[in-house]
Structures are given as structure tokens and as C-alpha cells.
Motif scaffolding. Structure first.
Motif, short mmCIF file in Angstrom:
data_model
loop_
_atom_site.label_atom_id
_atom_site.label_comp_id
_atom_site.label_asym_id
_atom_site.label_seq_id
_atom_site.Cartn_x
_atom_site.Cartn_y
_atom_site.Cartn_z
N GLU A 1 0.83 -1.21 0.00
CA GLU A 1 0.00 0.00 0.00
C GLU A 1 0.85 1.25 0.00
N GLY A 2 0.46 2.20 -0.85
CA GLY A 2 1.07 3.52 -0.81
C GLY A 2 2.52 3.58 -1.21
N VAL A 3 2.98 2.64 -2.04
CA VAL A 3 4.37 2.67 -2.50
C VAL A 3 4.49 3.75 -3.58
N GLN A 4 5.28 4.77 -3.32
CA GLN A 4 5.36 5.94 -4.20
C GLN A 4 6.41 5.73 -5.29
N VAL A 5 5.99 5.14 -6.39
CA VAL A 5 6.89 4.91 -7.52
C VAL A 5 6.17 5.31 -8.80
N SER A 6 6.93 5.36 -9.88
CA SER A 6 6.33 5.60 -11.20
C SER A 6 6.35 4.31 -11.99
N PRO A 7 5.21 3.63 -12.13
CA PRO A 7 5.19 2.40 -12.93
C PRO A 7 5.49 2.69 -14.40
#
Ligand SMILES: NC(=O)c1ccc[n+]([C@@H]2O[C@H](COP(=O)([O-])OP(=O)(O)OC[C@H]3O[C@@H](n4cnc5c(N)ncnc54)[C@H](OP(=O)(O)O)[C@@H]3O)[C@@H](O)[C@H]2O)c1
Length: 215
Positions: free
Chosen positions: A40-46
Motif C-alpha cells: 500500500e502507498g508505494v510511491q513509484v512511477s510504474p
């Protein structure tokens, strides 16, 4: 740091993505599906990308401070050795073309040495179902070591058992091919801590490391 992580939606890759993002790094989370890493809430750019396509890899890594790979051999019952070797050859060609300075790779445990000349995978009780994947990892490590012109890499083997668990921040780090004494397991979360430590430090160029539970 700008980190471009291939295999970011996988069991191990998701934990690396979460650990790197939690430390404030900018993470491009690459997979063929382009999904969001687990958690949850992993701040990345897929991002969508295929590690087997050198042109795509080069484009994705061109601004990276460091590249990470948590790629997986085929698990469909076919022999994974040649396809996995080719995957990493294509991937490293793309990293080179993109000009990324360093790459840290999720390895396998099977080729760690339990005695001089004896690998874990050589032991009679090594699980048969994991043997092809272990040998495929060995081929990749051999290929990395055989070509000094490749971009700088670090290859990090987990302990024999790795899976989702607790992030304790406590683990042992081995340098070289010898398995750590009584190495049996590591949570994927603690493995990710060791992995991101190396992404940050670059302390072990062209070396194999291993990570295991505290004694
Ligand atoms: N004790 C051990 O030795 C041990 C134990 C567990 C795992 N491992 C190793 O850890 C690594 C990761 O395993 P895992 O269980 O985390 O695998 P996984 O859950 O299957 O994840 C694999 C990841 O790689 C991506 N991927 C696969 N092929 C790709 C390609 N050509 N281009 C871009 N992305 C690709 C997948 O997403 P897409 O399918 O969407 O592309 C996924 O994000 C493997 O190398 C495995 O052998 C070692």
C-alpha cells in the motif's frame, strides 16, 4: 537517486521498490505489465518495459543513477537456462547503450558454496524443483564475471529461503561465493534493505554478495 527497477511488480522487486521509495529515492518501476508494485502507498512511477528489448532498456535507464533487476527465469517447466542467459545478455546490452553507470541484480542462492568446489545446488537434498532456476542463475553470474567490458554490476544472492515477512533491518551480508554460516532464510523485506544499501553505496562493484538471517 534516480533508480530504474526492472521486475518491480514481483515478490522480491515489490519489496525493493517499497524500500527504495521509503528512503526517498525516485523509483521507476518497470515490468512488462506496467503494474504497481505490491504494497500500500508505494510511491513509484510504474512503467512498461521488456528487459529482453535492449532499445527499450536503454531508453528507460538513460537518466538513471543506478539500475536494479529482479528478473525471473521462465517458471513454466521448460529449461530456463538459455532463455535466462539471453534475457540478461539483452538487458545488460541495453544498460550499456543507455549509459547507466551501475546495475544491482537479484541473484539466486543455489550456486553459493557450501564447501570448496561444492555448491548448494550440488547437494543431494537440494529441492529438484528449484534446480533449473538455480543453474540458470549460475549461468548469469558466470556470464557477468566473464565479460569485463560489461557495465558495472553487483549480484546479490538471498539465503536459500526468501519470502514475504518482516522488515527487521537485521541481517548478515556475505561477500563472495561462500554461503554464510547456517544461512537458511531471509525475509524479502530484509533482503530489500541490503539490496537498497548497495544501490546507494555502490560499495561492491563486480562482486557477488549474499544476505542471510542474523545468527
Ligand atoms: N533462494 C533463492 O535463490 C531465491 C528465492 C526466491 C527468488 N529468487 C530470485 O529472485 C528473483 C525474483 O523472483 P520473484 O519470485 O520475485 O519473481 P516474480 O514474483 O515472478 O517477479 C518477476 C518480476 O519480473 C518481471 N519480469 C519478468 N520478465 C520480465 C521482462 N522480460 N522484462 C521486464 N520485467 C520482467 C515481472 O513482471 P511482468 O511479468 O509483468 O514483466 C515481475 O515484476 C528471481 O531471479 C528468482 O530466481 C531467488
Amino acid at each position: 537517486m534516480e533508480i530504474v527497477l526492472f521486475g518491480a511488480t514481483g515478490m522480491v522487486g515489490s519489496r525493493i521498490a517499497a524500500e527504495a521509495a521509503a528512503r526517498g529515492h525516485t523509483v521507476t518501476a518497470v515490468s512488462r505489465s506496467g503494474g504497481q508494485p505490491d504494497g500500500e502507498g508505494v510511491q513509484v512511477s510504474p512503467a512498461v518495459g521488456d528487459a529482453a528489448n535492449p532499445a527499450q532498456v536503454a531508453e528507460l535507464v538513460k537518466n538513471a543513477d543506478v539500475v536494479a533487476a529482479a528478473l525471473v527465469p521462465p517458471r513454466d517447466g521448460s529449461d530456463p537456462r538459455a532463455p535466462f542467459a539471453q534475457l540478461y545478455a539483452d538487458f545488460m546490452a541495453g544498460v550499456r547503450d543507455g549509459g547507466a553507470p551501475r546495475t544491482v541484480i537479484v541473484g539466486g542462492a543455489g550456486t553459493l558454496l557450501v564447501a570448496p568446489g561444492t555448491r548448494l545446488v550440488d547437494l543431494p537434498d537440494f529441492p529438484a524443483m528449484y534446480k533449473p532456476e538455480a543453474l540458470a542463475h549460475g549461468d548469469v553470474l558466470d556470464a557477468l564475471r566473464a565479460d569485463p567490458t560489461l557495465p558495472t554490476w553487483t549480484y546479490i544472492s538471498p539465503a536459500p529461503e526468501v519470502g514475504p515477512g518482516e522488515r527487521t533491518g537485521s541481517f548478515r551480508l556475505g561477500v563472495g561465493d561462500e554461503i554464510l554460516p547456517d544461512a537458511s532464510s531471509i525475509s524479502a523485506e530484509d533482503y530489500a534493505v541490503a539490496f537498497v544499501d548497495e544501490l546507494e553505496s555502490g560499495a561492491h562493484p563486480r562482486e557477488r554478495l549474499s544476505v542471510a538471517q542474523t545468527a
